[in-house]
Design a protein around this motif. Sequence first.
Motif, PDB file in Angstrom:
ATOM      1  N   LEU A 222       0.830  -1.199   0.000  1.00 34.93           N
ATOM      2  CA  LEU A 222       0.000   0.000   0.000  1.00 34.93           C
ATOM      3  C   LEU A 222       0.865   1.250   0.000  1.00 34.93           C
ATOM      4  O   LEU A 222       0.617   2.197  -0.759  1.00 34.93           O
ATOM      5  CB  LEU A 222      -0.942   0.008   1.204  1.00 34.93           C
ATOM      6  CG  LEU A 222      -1.783   1.281   1.376  1.00 34.93           C
ATOM      7  CD1 LEU A 222      -2.691   1.492   0.179  1.00 34.93           C
ATOM      8  CD2 LEU A 222      -2.584   1.205   2.662  1.00 34.93           C
ATOM      9  N   VAL A 223       1.887   1.262   0.825  1.00 34.29           N
ATOM     10  CA  VAL A 223       2.793   2.409   0.889  1.00 34.29           C
ATOM     11  C   VAL A 223       3.481   2.609  -0.458  1.00 34.29           C
ATOM     12  O   VAL A 223       3.559   3.733  -0.974  1.00 34.29           O
ATOM     13  CB  VAL A 223       3.829   2.229   2.025  1.00 34.29           C
ATOM     14  CG1 VAL A 223       4.904   3.305   1.966  1.00 34.29           C
ATOM     15  CG2 VAL A 223       3.131   2.233   3.382  1.00 34.29           C
ATOM     16  N   ALA A 224       3.950   1.520  -1.055  1.00 37.16           N
ATOM     17  CA  ALA A 224       4.660   1.617  -2.336  1.00 37.16           C
ATOM     18  C   ALA A 224       3.740   2.096  -3.457  1.00 37.16           C
ATOM     19  O   ALA A 224       4.114   2.978  -4.244  1.00 37.16           O
ATOM     20  CB  ALA A 224       5.264   0.263  -2.694  1.00 37.16           C
ATOM     21  N   VAL A 225       2.537   1.543  -3.534  1.00 35.33           N
ATOM     22  CA  VAL A 225       1.601   1.942  -4.594  1.00 35.33           C
ATOM     23  C   VAL A 225       1.160   3.387  -4.403  1.00 35.33           C
ATOM     24  O   VAL A 225       1.049   4.149  -5.367  1.00 35.33           O
ATOM     25  CB  VAL A 225       0.389   0.985  -4.633  1.00 35.33           C
ATOM     26  CG1 VAL A 225      -0.693   1.495  -5.562  1.00 35.33           C
ATOM     27  CG2 VAL A 225       0.833  -0.407  -5.060  1.00 35.33           C
ATOM     28  N   THR A 226       0.941   3.789  -3.161  1.00 34.98           N
ATOM     29  CA  THR A 226       0.559   5.182  -2.893  1.00 34.98           C
ATOM     30  C   THR A 226       1.690   6.124  -3.268  1.00 34.98           C
ATOM     31  O   THR A 226       1.454   7.159  -3.910  1.00 34.98           O
ATOM     32  CB  THR A 226       0.183   5.356  -1.405  1.00 34.98           C
ATOM     33  OG1 THR A 226      -0.888   4.456  -1.094  1.00 34.98           O
ATOM     34  CG2 THR A 226      -0.246   6.774  -1.114  1.00 34.98           C
ATOM     35  N   ALA A 227       2.922   5.784  -2.900  1.00 30.38           N
ATOM     36  CA  ALA A 227       4.065   6.638  -3.246  1.00 30.38           C
ATOM     37  C   ALA A 227       4.233   6.730  -4.758  1.00 30.38           C
ATOM     38  O   ALA A 227       4.487   7.810  -5.301  1.00 30.38           O
ATOM     39  CB  ALA A 227       5.337   6.084  -2.602  1.00 30.38           C
TER      40      ALA A 227
ATOM     41  N   SER B 266      -1.389   7.794 -11.039  1.00 28.46           N
ATOM     42  CA  SER B 266      -2.051   6.544 -10.691  1.00 28.46           C
ATOM     43  C   SER B 266      -1.903   5.513 -11.809  1.00 28.46           C
ATOM     44  O   SER B 266      -1.920   5.835 -12.994  1.00 28.46           O
ATOM     45  CB  SER B 266      -3.531   6.802 -10.413  1.00 28.46           C
ATOM     46  OG  SER B 266      -4.150   5.632  -9.976  1.00 28.46           O
ATOM     47  N   ASN B 267      -1.746   4.266 -11.406  1.00 27.96           N
ATOM     48  CA  ASN B 267      -1.675   3.153 -12.339  1.00 27.96           C
ATOM     49  C   ASN B 267      -2.691   2.112 -11.876  1.00 27.96           C
ATOM     50  O   ASN B 267      -2.541   1.516 -10.812  1.00 27.96           O
ATOM     51  CB  ASN B 267      -0.261   2.569 -12.347  1.00 27.96           C
ATOM     52  CG  ASN B 267      -0.100   1.449 -13.351  1.00 27.96           C
ATOM     53  OD1 ASN B 267      -1.047   0.747 -13.674  1.00 27.96           O
ATOM     54  ND2 ASN B 267       1.113   1.283 -13.828  1.00 27.96           N
ATOM     55  N   GLY B 268      -3.714   1.901 -12.669  1.00 26.34           N
ATOM     56  CA  GLY B 268      -4.793   0.996 -12.294  1.00 26.34           C
ATOM     57  C   GLY B 268      -4.338  -0.422 -12.039  1.00 26.34           C
ATOM     58  O   GLY B 268      -4.864  -1.110 -11.168  1.00 26.34           O
ATOM     59  N   TRP B 269      -3.330  -0.888 -12.800  1.00 32.87           N
ATOM     60  CA  TRP B 269      -2.843  -2.253 -12.601  1.00 32.87           C
ATOM     61  C   TRP B 269      -2.167  -2.426 -11.248  1.00 32.87           C
ATOM     62  O   TRP B 269      -2.270  -3.493 -10.628  1.00 32.87           O
ATOM     63  CB  TRP B 269      -1.885  -2.660 -13.721  1.00 32.87           C
ATOM     64  CG  TRP B 269      -2.617  -2.971 -14.991  1.00 32.87           C
ATOM     65  CD1 TRP B 269      -2.633  -2.217 -16.123  1.00 32.87           C
ATOM     66  CD2 TRP B 269      -3.472  -4.091 -15.239  1.00 32.87           C
ATOM     67  NE1 TRP B 269      -3.437  -2.811 -17.061  1.00 32.87           N
ATOM     68  CE2 TRP B 269      -3.958  -3.965 -16.548  1.00 32.87           C
ATOM     69  CE3 TRP B 269      -3.859  -5.188 -14.479  1.00 32.87           C
ATOM     70  CZ2 TRP B 269      -4.820  -4.891 -17.112  1.00 32.87           C
ATOM     71  CZ3 TRP B 269      -4.720  -6.118 -15.042  1.00 32.87           C
ATOM     72  CH2 TRP B 269      -5.190  -5.971 -16.338  1.00 32.87           C
ATOM     73  N   LEU B 270      -1.465  -1.391 -10.794  1.00 33.57           N
ATOM     74  CA  LEU B 270      -0.844  -1.481  -9.462  1.00 33.57           C
ATOM     75  C   LEU B 270      -1.907  -1.581  -8.379  1.00 33.57           C
ATOM     76  O   LEU B 270      -1.779  -2.385  -7.446  1.00 33.57           O
ATOM     77  CB  LEU B 270       0.050  -0.268  -9.203  1.00 33.57           C
ATOM     78  CG  LEU B 270       1.380  -0.233  -9.938  1.00 33.57           C
ATOM     79  CD1 LEU B 270       2.114   1.064  -9.617  1.00 33.57           C
ATOM     80  CD2 LEU B 270       2.232  -1.425  -9.571  1.00 33.57           C
TER      81      LEU B 270
ATOM     82  N   TRP C 211      -2.692  -4.655  -5.818  1.00 32.11           N
ATOM     83  CA  TRP C 211      -2.750  -4.467  -4.369  1.00 32.11           C
ATOM     84  C   TRP C 211      -4.059  -5.016  -3.801  1.00 32.11           C
ATOM     85  O   TRP C 211      -4.064  -5.646  -2.739  1.00 32.11           O
ATOM     86  CB  TRP C 211      -2.578  -2.987  -4.004  1.00 32.11           C
ATOM     87  CG  TRP C 211      -2.542  -2.798  -2.526  1.00 32.11           C
ATOM     88  CD1 TRP C 211      -1.500  -3.028  -1.696  1.00 32.11           C
ATOM     89  CD2 TRP C 211      -3.636  -2.387  -1.691  1.00 32.11           C
ATOM     90  NE1 TRP C 211      -1.867  -2.783  -0.394  1.00 32.11           N
ATOM     91  CE2 TRP C 211      -3.171  -2.388  -0.367  1.00 32.11           C
ATOM     92  CE3 TRP C 211      -4.954  -2.019  -1.953  1.00 32.11           C
ATOM     93  CZ2 TRP C 211      -3.986  -2.032   0.695  1.00 32.11           C
ATOM     94  CZ3 TRP C 211      -5.761  -1.668  -0.892  1.00 32.11           C
ATOM     95  CH2 TRP C 211      -5.271  -1.675   0.420  1.00 32.11           C
ATOM     96  N   VAL C 212      -5.165  -4.813  -4.499  1.00 32.61           N
ATOM     97  CA  VAL C 212      -6.457  -5.350  -4.044  1.00 32.61           C
ATOM     98  C   VAL C 212      -6.406  -6.876  -4.000  1.00 32.61           C
ATOM     99  O   VAL C 212      -6.901  -7.491  -3.047  1.00 32.61           O
ATOM    100  CB  VAL C 212      -7.612  -4.850  -4.946  1.00 32.61           C
ATOM    101  CG1 VAL C 212      -8.899  -5.613  -4.683  1.00 32.61           C
ATOM    102  CG2 VAL C 212      -7.824  -3.353  -4.742  1.00 32.61           C
TER     103      VAL C 212
END
Length: 56
Positions: A20-25, A32-36, A40-41
């Motif tokens: 979560l931290v990595a995708v948010t950063a 934003s990247n939808g695949w990331l 994560w989901v």
Amino acid sequence: MPGSTHGSTKTMGVLTVGGLVAVTAYSVALGSNGWLWFGWVILVLLTLGMVVSRGN
């Protein structure tokens, strides 16, 4: 081994929070990247599955 399931679940939880931290950063820095977020989901769902199965 009784302790290994708890350790695996804890490790998945740490990876999920770290993800979560990595995708948010990444989203803040580069957009934003939808695949990331999709990945994560999926990681969250796997972690929740491990938590639920550990409770049984």
